[in-house]
Design a protein around this motif. Structure first.
Motif, mmCIF file in Angstrom:
data_model
loop_
_atom_site.group_PDB
_atom_site.id
_atom_site.type_symbol
_atom_site.label_atom_id
_atom_site.label_comp_id
_atom_site.label_asym_id
_atom_site.label_seq_id
_atom_site.Cartn_x
_atom_site.Cartn_y
_atom_site.Cartn_z
ATOM 1 N N LYS A 129 17.008 26.551 39.607
ATOM 2 C CA LYS A 129 16.022 27.299 38.804
ATOM 3 C C LYS A 129 16.644 28.155 37.700
ATOM 4 O O LYS A 129 16.224 28.074 36.559
ATOM 5 N N THR A 147 13.372 36.483 38.531
ATOM 6 C CA THR A 147 12.737 37.495 39.383
ATOM 7 C C THR A 147 13.564 37.782 40.633
ATOM 8 O O THR A 147 13.468 38.855 41.215
ATOM 9 N N GLY A 148 14.391 36.806 41.036
ATOM 10 C CA GLY A 148 15.262 37.024 42.194
ATOM 11 C C GLY A 148 16.195 38.205 41.947
ATOM 12 O O GLY A 148 16.530 38.948 42.869
ATOM 13 N N ARG A 152 17.188 41.312 44.312
ATOM 14 C CA ARG A 152 18.601 41.576 44.593
ATOM 15 C C ARG A 152 18.937 43.040 44.274
ATOM 16 O O ARG A 152 19.707 43.693 44.992
ATOM 17 N N ARG A 203 25.003 39.544 42.306
ATOM 18 C CA ARG A 203 25.313 38.122 42.532
ATOM 19 C C ARG A 203 26.279 37.928 43.685
ATOM 20 O O ARG A 203 26.615 36.800 44.027
ATOM 21 N N ALA A 211 18.519 40.512 50.118
ATOM 22 C CA ALA A 211 17.424 40.371 49.136
ATOM 23 C C ALA A 211 16.269 39.593 49.767
ATOM 24 O O ALA A 211 15.095 39.939 49.583
ATOM 25 N N SER A 212 16.612 38.567 50.499
ATOM 26 C CA SER A 212 15.570 37.765 51.138
ATOM 27 C C SER A 212 14.778 38.620 52.137
ATOM 28 O O SER A 212 13.551 38.542 52.220
ATOM 29 N N SER A 215 12.680 41.324 50.328
ATOM 30 C CA SER A 215 11.591 40.740 49.537
ATOM 31 C C SER A 215 10.369 40.405 50.397
ATOM 32 O O SER A 215 9.314 40.083 49.862
ATOM 33 N N ARG A 221 7.292 43.992 47.255
ATOM 34 C CA ARG A 221 6.648 42.929 46.465
ATOM 35 C C ARG A 221 5.627 43.514 45.490
ATOM 36 O O ARG A 221 5.548 43.095 44.347
ATOM 37 N N GLY A 241 11.440 31.946 40.416
ATOM 38 C CA GLY A 241 11.318 32.708 41.652
ATOM 39 C C GLY A 241 10.856 31.858 42.811
ATOM 40 O O GLY A 241 11.206 30.677 42.922
ATOM 41 N N ASP A 243 7.422 32.686 44.239
ATOM 42 C CA ASP A 243 5.963 32.813 44.339
ATOM 43 C C ASP A 243 5.313 32.961 42.965
ATOM 44 O O ASP A 243 4.218 33.511 42.858
ATOM 45 N N ILE A 244 5.988 32.494 41.923
ATOM 46 C CA ILE A 244 5.441 32.713 40.581
ATOM 47 C C ILE A 244 4.143 31.911 40.410
ATOM 48 O O ILE A 244 3.117 32.451 39.986
ATOM 49 N N ARG A 292 17.942 31.253 54.975
ATOM 50 C CA ARG A 292 17.195 31.944 53.910
ATOM 51 C C ARG A 292 15.924 31.159 53.556
ATOM 52 O O ARG A 292 14.865 31.739 53.341
ATOM 53 N N ASP A 296 12.355 32.825 53.684
ATOM 54 C CA ASP A 296 11.511 32.897 52.479
ATOM 55 C C ASP A 296 10.202 32.119 52.665
ATOM 56 O O ASP A 296 9.170 32.488 52.107
ATOM 57 N N ARG A 299 7.736 34.067 55.627
ATOM 58 C CA ARG A 299 7.243 35.457 55.537
ATOM 59 C C ARG A 299 5.732 35.439 55.283
ATOM 60 O O ARG A 299 5.191 34.471 54.740
HETATM 61 O O1 DC Z 1 16.545 33.397 43.488
HETATM 62 P P1 DC Z 1 17.478 34.346 44.264
HETATM 63 O O2 DC Z 1 18.388 33.632 45.215
HETATM 64 O O3 DC Z 1 18.223 35.234 43.313
HETATM 65 O O4 DC Z 1 16.489 35.294 45.142
HETATM 66 C C1 DC Z 1 16.963 36.197 46.092
HETATM 67 C C2 DC Z 1 15.884 36.451 47.140
HETATM 68 O O5 DC Z 1 14.784 37.139 46.536
HETATM 69 C C3 DC Z 1 15.290 35.189 47.745
HETATM 70 O O6 DC Z 1 15.943 34.798 48.936
HETATM 71 C C4 DC Z 1 13.856 35.528 48.016
HETATM 72 C C5 DC Z 1 13.560 36.664 47.077
HETATM 73 N N1 DC Z 1 12.656 36.290 46.001
HETATM 74 C C6 DC Z 1 11.311 36.358 46.264
HETATM 75 O O7 DC Z 1 10.912 36.640 47.368
HETATM 76 N N2 DC Z 1 10.423 36.111 45.272
HETATM 77 C C7 DC Z 1 10.833 35.771 44.054
HETATM 78 N N3 DC Z 1 9.938 35.565 43.085
HETATM 79 C C8 DC Z 1 12.215 35.669 43.766
HETATM 80 C C9 DC Z 1 13.118 35.910 44.783
#
Ligand code: DC
Length: 335
Positions: A129, A147-148, A152, A203, A211-212, A215, A221, A241, A243-244, A292, A296, A299
């Motif tokens: 992505k 958005t991740g 993070r 990163r 982050a997971s 989130s 959120r 992301g 959930d976009i 992860r 993700d 949830r």
């Molecule tokens: O894309 P990434 O690996 O940088 O995202 C890190 C974490 O953020 C991912 O495991 C889930 C969360 N995330 C989310 O819940 N919703 C998003 N729109 C983007 C990322």
């Protein structure tokens, strides 16, 4: 007489693409302005110097615009200007307000005329992505929002405050005052946490899992999604992301869902880590990616899921360029 302006872009300096783009642009101008051919006095084109394969004026004649004067010219090379662009001006016998038409990447030239649009690019970790959205954003001259990176940054804040990402009450206590901003430098996203550039720190491999976890929390959120919607309301952009397409921008004009096998994704992350000097065994990365994904996807709030109207692309056996070209071609068909 009035003058009508327009512009479009092509992907490659190729005669066929130029012919199609010119035909589309002129037909759209004719349609939107309700013009009959006898009302068009002349059509003048200019194109950027990276297009050498075909004269737009010749393409216009071949598209059936034969009864007016046609002219093409070459634009000077201007630093950082939109590439592979064809501009046009029509002088027509018509009263009333002209409708200027900007298509494809040229939409960005007159954002005052064109509606803002969003591309939702969702998918699991390592599906490509971020890489793909950065290239598409550059090609279309739109904003790219990772958005991740925001989740993070929230994870980093929890670590800094010594708070468990699963302790919702404590996270809620810091989230109201968290200051996350994204800015852009040379088209690249810089993520700021409380005023500091954390683009590199977020990163680090150990941040991904936190982050997971963080989130998944409602308070996190709500705040991040508000921020994402605000950015999307002000700019044409591509957001990557989880959930976009389903939650942040359910009405996004274009939606894509990238997938790839866990093994391929783990190998990509492994290679990326090696290039950054992080030393994590492939087997561990694979394990973490699977965990992860599960976290993700399972949830309660806005889980990782393909939107019903998203186009799914399995990138396992595709190069980055192939994925980019596929998405751009699908977008152009829909535009
Ligand atoms: O894309 P990434 O690996 O940088 O995202 C890190 C974490 O953020 C991912 O495991 C889930 C969360 N995330 C989310 O819940 N919703 C998003 N729109 C983007 C990322």
């Amino acid at each position: 007489m009035i003058a009508i302006r327009g512009a479009t872009t092509v992907e490659h300096d190729c005669a066929e693409e130029i012919k199609v783009a010119v035909g589309e642009l002129l037909c759209e101008i004719r349609r939107e302005n309700k013009l009959s051919d006898d009302k068009i006095v002349c059509i003048m084109f200019s194109n950027t110097s990276d297009l050498k394969s075909y004269y737009p004026a010749k393409a216009a004649r071949e598209s059936g615009f034969c009864s007016c004067a046609l002219f093409s010219s070459l634009e000077p090379e201007i630093d950082n200007s939109l590439g592979k662009c064809i501009r046009v001006m029509l002088i027509v016998e018509k009263c009333g307000k002209p409708k200027h038409i900007y298509l494809n990447g040229a939409k960005s030239l007159r954002s005052d005329l064109t509606e803002k649009f969003a591309i939702a690019l969702d998918g699991p970790a390592g599906s490509g992505k971020s890489t793909v959205s950065a290239i598409i954003a550059e090609k279309l001259n739109i904003l790219c929002l990772d958005t991740g990176a925001m989740y993070r940054a929230c994870a980093l804040k929890c670590i800094e405050c010594g708070i468990s990402p699963e302790d919702e009450a404590k996270v809620a206590g810091i989230i109201d005052d968290i200051d996350i901003k994204v800015k852009y430098s040379d088209g690249k996203q810089i993520t700021y946490l409380d005023g500091a550039d954390v683009s590199v720190d977020i990163r680090k491999p150990e941040i991904s899992m936190i982050a997971s976890k963080v989130s998944a929390l409602k308070c996190v959120r709500t705040k991040m999604v508000d921020l994402q919607r605000q950015i999307a309301s002000e700019n044409s952009c591509i957001l990557d992301g989880r959930d976009i397409g389903t939650n942040v921008l359910p009405n996004a004009k274009y939606k894509f869902f990238l997938t790839a096998s866990a093994e391929v994704r783990a190998k990509r992350r492994f290679d990326e880590n090696v290039s950054k000097g992080y030393d994590e065994p492939y087997a561990e990365i694979l394990e973490e990616i699977k965990k992860r994904d599960m976290q993700d996807m399972s949830r309660k709030i806005a889980p990782l899921k393909k939107a019903e109207d998203a186009v799914e692309i399995d990138t396992s056996d595709m190069t980055v360029d192939e994925v980019v070209n596929k998405i751009i071609s699908l977008i152009q068909v829909k535009i």
